[in-house]
Design a protein around this motif. Sequence first.
Motif, PDB file in Angstrom:
ATOM      1  N   LYS A  98       1.591  13.219 -52.717  1.00  0.00           N
ATOM      2  CA  LYS A  98       1.867  14.628 -53.006  1.00  0.00           C
ATOM      3  C   LYS A  98       1.685  15.446 -51.733  1.00  0.00           C
ATOM      4  O   LYS A  98       0.670  15.338 -51.050  1.00  0.00           O
ATOM      5  N   ALA A  99       2.695  16.260 -51.426  1.00  0.00           N
ATOM      6  CA  ALA A  99       2.650  17.142 -50.262  1.00  0.00           C
ATOM      7  C   ALA A  99       2.651  18.588 -50.734  1.00  0.00           C
ATOM      8  O   ALA A  99       3.474  18.978 -51.564  1.00  0.00           O
ATOM      9  N   VAL A 100       1.727  19.373 -50.202  1.00  0.00           N
ATOM     10  CA  VAL A 100       1.612  20.789 -50.543  1.00  0.00           C
ATOM     11  C   VAL A 100       1.815  21.600 -49.265  1.00  0.00           C
ATOM     12  O   VAL A 100       1.078  21.417 -48.287  1.00  0.00           O
ATOM     13  N   GLY A 101       2.803  22.467 -49.269  1.00  0.00           N
ATOM     14  CA  GLY A 101       3.077  23.281 -48.102  1.00  0.00           C
ATOM     15  C   GLY A 101       2.248  24.557 -48.088  1.00  0.00           C
ATOM     16  O   GLY A 101       2.115  25.233 -49.108  1.00  0.00           O
ATOM     17  N   HIS A 102       1.675  24.850 -46.933  1.00  0.00           N
ATOM     18  CA  HIS A 102       0.918  26.082 -46.726  1.00  0.00           C
ATOM     19  C   HIS A 102       1.481  26.795 -45.498  1.00  0.00           C
ATOM     20  O   HIS A 102       2.243  26.232 -44.725  1.00  0.00           O
ATOM     21  N   GLN A 103       1.090  28.028 -45.315  1.00  0.00           N
ATOM     22  CA  GLN A 103       1.404  28.715 -44.070  1.00  0.00           C
ATOM     23  C   GLN A 103       0.260  28.471 -43.079  1.00  0.00           C
ATOM     24  O   GLN A 103      -0.805  29.072 -43.221  1.00  0.00           O
ATOM     25  N   TRP A 104       0.393  27.628 -42.032  1.00  0.00           N
ATOM     26  CA  TRP A 104       1.573  26.851 -41.715  1.00  0.00           C
ATOM     27  C   TRP A 104       1.098  25.449 -41.407  1.00  0.00           C
ATOM     28  O   TRP A 104       0.926  25.074 -40.250  1.00  0.00           O
ATOM     29  N   TYR A 105       0.829  24.692 -42.458  1.00  0.00           N
ATOM     30  CA  TYR A 105       0.405  23.297 -42.337  1.00  0.00           C
ATOM     31  C   TYR A 105       0.702  22.607 -43.663  1.00  0.00           C
ATOM     32  O   TYR A 105       1.068  23.253 -44.654  1.00  0.00           O
ATOM     33  N   TRP A 106       0.532  21.298 -43.680  1.00  0.00           N
ATOM     34  CA  TRP A 106       0.763  20.509 -44.890  1.00  0.00           C
ATOM     35  C   TRP A 106      -0.541  19.893 -45.371  1.00  0.00           C
ATOM     36  O   TRP A 106      -1.381  19.489 -44.563  1.00  0.00           O
ATOM     37  N   SER A 107      -0.701  19.818 -46.676  1.00  0.00           N
ATOM     38  CA  SER A 107      -1.812  19.094 -47.287  1.00  0.00           C
ATOM     39  C   SER A 107      -1.240  17.899 -48.048  1.00  0.00           C
ATOM     40  O   SER A 107      -0.183  18.014 -48.694  1.00  0.00           O
ATOM     41  N   TYR A 108      -1.926  16.760 -47.983  1.00  0.00           N
ATOM     42  CA  TYR A 108      -1.437  15.540 -48.612  1.00  0.00           C
ATOM     43  C   TYR A 108      -2.502  14.967 -49.534  1.00  0.00           C
ATOM     44  O   TYR A 108      -3.693  14.974 -49.212  1.00  0.00           O
ATOM     45  N   GLU A 109      -2.048  14.477 -50.683  1.00  0.00           N
ATOM     46  CA  GLU A 109      -2.928  13.852 -51.661  1.00  0.00           C
ATOM     47  C   GLU A 109      -2.331  12.510 -52.083  1.00  0.00           C
ATOM     48  O   GLU A 109      -1.174  12.450 -52.516  1.00  0.00           O
ATOM     49  N   TYR A 110      -3.111  11.457 -51.938  1.00  0.00           N
ATOM     50  CA  TYR A 110      -2.703  10.129 -52.417  1.00  0.00           C
ATOM     51  C   TYR A 110      -3.179  10.014 -53.859  1.00  0.00           C
ATOM     52  O   TYR A 110      -4.363   9.741 -54.125  1.00  0.00           O
ATOM     53  N   SER A 111      -2.271  10.227 -54.788  1.00  0.00           N
ATOM     54  CA  SER A 111      -2.652  10.372 -56.195  1.00  0.00           C
ATOM     55  C   SER A 111      -3.212   9.093 -56.807  1.00  0.00           C
ATOM     56  O   SER A 111      -3.916   9.149 -57.818  1.00  0.00           O
ATOM     57  N   ASP A 112      -2.899   7.926 -56.211  1.00  0.00           N
ATOM     58  CA  ASP A 112      -3.371   6.658 -56.782  1.00  0.00           C
ATOM     59  C   ASP A 112      -4.800   6.329 -56.363  1.00  0.00           C
ATOM     60  O   ASP A 112      -5.367   5.342 -56.844  1.00  0.00           O
ATOM     61  N   HIS A 161       8.825  26.204 -48.646  1.00  0.00           N
ATOM     62  CA  HIS A 161       8.853  25.278 -47.509  1.00  0.00           C
ATOM     63  C   HIS A 161       9.874  24.192 -47.834  1.00  0.00           C
ATOM     64  O   HIS A 161      10.470  24.183 -48.918  1.00  0.00           O
ATOM     65  N   SER A 162      10.053  23.260 -46.906  1.00  0.00           N
ATOM     66  CA  SER A 162      10.956  22.139 -47.156  1.00  0.00           C
ATOM     67  C   SER A 162      10.447  20.921 -46.400  1.00  0.00           C
ATOM     68  O   SER A 162      10.344  20.947 -45.167  1.00  0.00           O
ATOM     69  N   TRP A 163      10.113  19.862 -47.143  1.00  0.00           N
ATOM     70  CA  TRP A 163       9.571  18.634 -46.559  1.00  0.00           C
ATOM     71  C   TRP A 163      10.731  17.738 -46.162  1.00  0.00           C
ATOM     72  O   TRP A 163      11.471  17.238 -47.021  1.00  0.00           O
ATOM     73  N   ILE A 199      12.809  28.413 -43.632  1.00  0.00           N
ATOM     74  CA  ILE A 199      12.147  29.479 -42.886  1.00  0.00           C
ATOM     75  C   ILE A 199      11.028  30.065 -43.739  1.00  0.00           C
ATOM     76  O   ILE A 199      11.279  30.628 -44.811  1.00  0.00           O
ATOM     77  N   CYS A 200       9.796  29.923 -43.254  1.00  0.00           N
ATOM     78  CA  CYS A 200       8.634  30.253 -44.082  1.00  0.00           C
ATOM     79  C   CYS A 200       7.680  31.222 -43.394  1.00  0.00           C
ATOM     80  O   CYS A 200       6.533  31.346 -43.816  1.00  0.00           O
ATOM     81  N   GLY A 201       8.122  31.879 -42.347  1.00  0.00           N
ATOM     82  CA  GLY A 201       7.250  32.851 -41.712  1.00  0.00           C
ATOM     83  C   GLY A 201       7.221  32.701 -40.208  1.00  0.00           C
ATOM     84  O   GLY A 201       8.032  31.989 -39.607  1.00  0.00           O
ATOM     85  N   ALA A 202       6.227  33.354 -39.592  1.00  0.00           N
ATOM     86  CA  ALA A 202       6.168  33.441 -38.141  1.00  0.00           C
ATOM     87  C   ALA A 202       6.001  32.083 -37.475  1.00  0.00           C
ATOM     88  O   ALA A 202       6.561  31.834 -36.406  1.00  0.00           O
ATOM     89  N   LYS A 203       5.236  31.183 -38.099  1.00  0.00           N
ATOM     90  CA  LYS A 203       4.976  29.876 -37.487  1.00  0.00           C
ATOM     91  C   LYS A 203       5.728  28.756 -38.203  1.00  0.00           C
ATOM     92  O   LYS A 203       5.244  27.625 -38.307  1.00  0.00           O
ATOM     93  N   HIS A 204       6.921  29.068 -38.664  1.00  0.00           N
ATOM     94  CA  HIS A 204       7.748  28.072 -39.346  1.00  0.00           C
ATOM     95  C   HIS A 204       8.010  26.852 -38.470  1.00  0.00           C
ATOM     96  O   HIS A 204       8.064  25.722 -38.960  1.00  0.00           O
ATOM     97  N   SER A 205       8.147  27.059 -37.160  1.00  0.00           N
ATOM     98  CA  SER A 205       8.466  25.961 -36.242  1.00  0.00           C
ATOM     99  C   SER A 205       7.261  25.102 -35.901  1.00  0.00           C
ATOM    100  O   SER A 205       7.410  24.133 -35.157  1.00  0.00           O
ATOM    101  N   PHE A 206       6.089  25.447 -36.432  1.00  0.00           N
ATOM    102  CA  PHE A 206       4.870  24.773 -36.013  1.00  0.00           C
ATOM    103  C   PHE A 206       4.172  24.063 -37.161  1.00  0.00           C
ATOM    104  O   PHE A 206       2.938  24.027 -37.213  1.00  0.00           O
TER     105      PHE A 206
END
Length: 228
Positions: A98-112, A161-163, A199-206
């Motif tokens: 599972k990937a959760v998009g934040h401004q401006w980083y990703w969080s990951y959860e291994y559900s198993d 966001h878009s993964w 495009i998700c904000g000022a730091k979209h490219s980062f």
Amino acid sequence: MTTWLNMSLQDGASPIMEQLVFFHDHVLMIMLMITTTVSYMMITLIRNKQTSRFMLEGQMIETTWTIAPAIILVFIAMPSLRLLYLMDEVHNPSLTLKAVGHQWYWSYEYSDFTKLEFDSYMIPQEEQQESTFRLLDTDNRIVLPMNSPIRMIVTAADVLHSWTIPSLGVKTDATPGRLNQTSFSISRPGILYGQCSEICGAKHSFMPITIESVPAKYFINWVSKMSE
């Protein structure tokens, strides 16, 4: 990953991406055939000075140029629909991420697995090493087993966001309050790079995405280490 002045698609790292590359080349050949034929006919009409006052109709040519485009569209539509169904199909997954998009980083959860989750930030330029890529490497990589069906669940905590991993042929929107699902299987070991494609904000490219594909036994060792 893409390289300087690379005009083609990235090398496919999954069976779906390989099929997408084949379909891209297939459609390009059809377009080349159409462009060549139309260009030849236009040049011939411009250079040809012959006229005939008895040529009032041409039912055969009108029938031909009505049926031919329909046949060409069938040759494009059939492999396209096949690919759409293959991309939408979720087989029995051996792992769910599972990937959760934040401004401006990703969080990951291994559900198993229990308590296996982390945040993934881009490595700042002043902390980069010679072996890392600017704007593409992260402090915590996603580690996934190769040759295993992976179910990907994508959502967001704030804005759209878009993964996206181009070499896997995966692009899934991350929408707040909604779970979007996709699947893929990595066919070779290595490091795969992607970025947020919405495009998700000022730091979209980062907010890059880094996947490390490893054999199953190395993945099990990594899970054991992370769960300690």
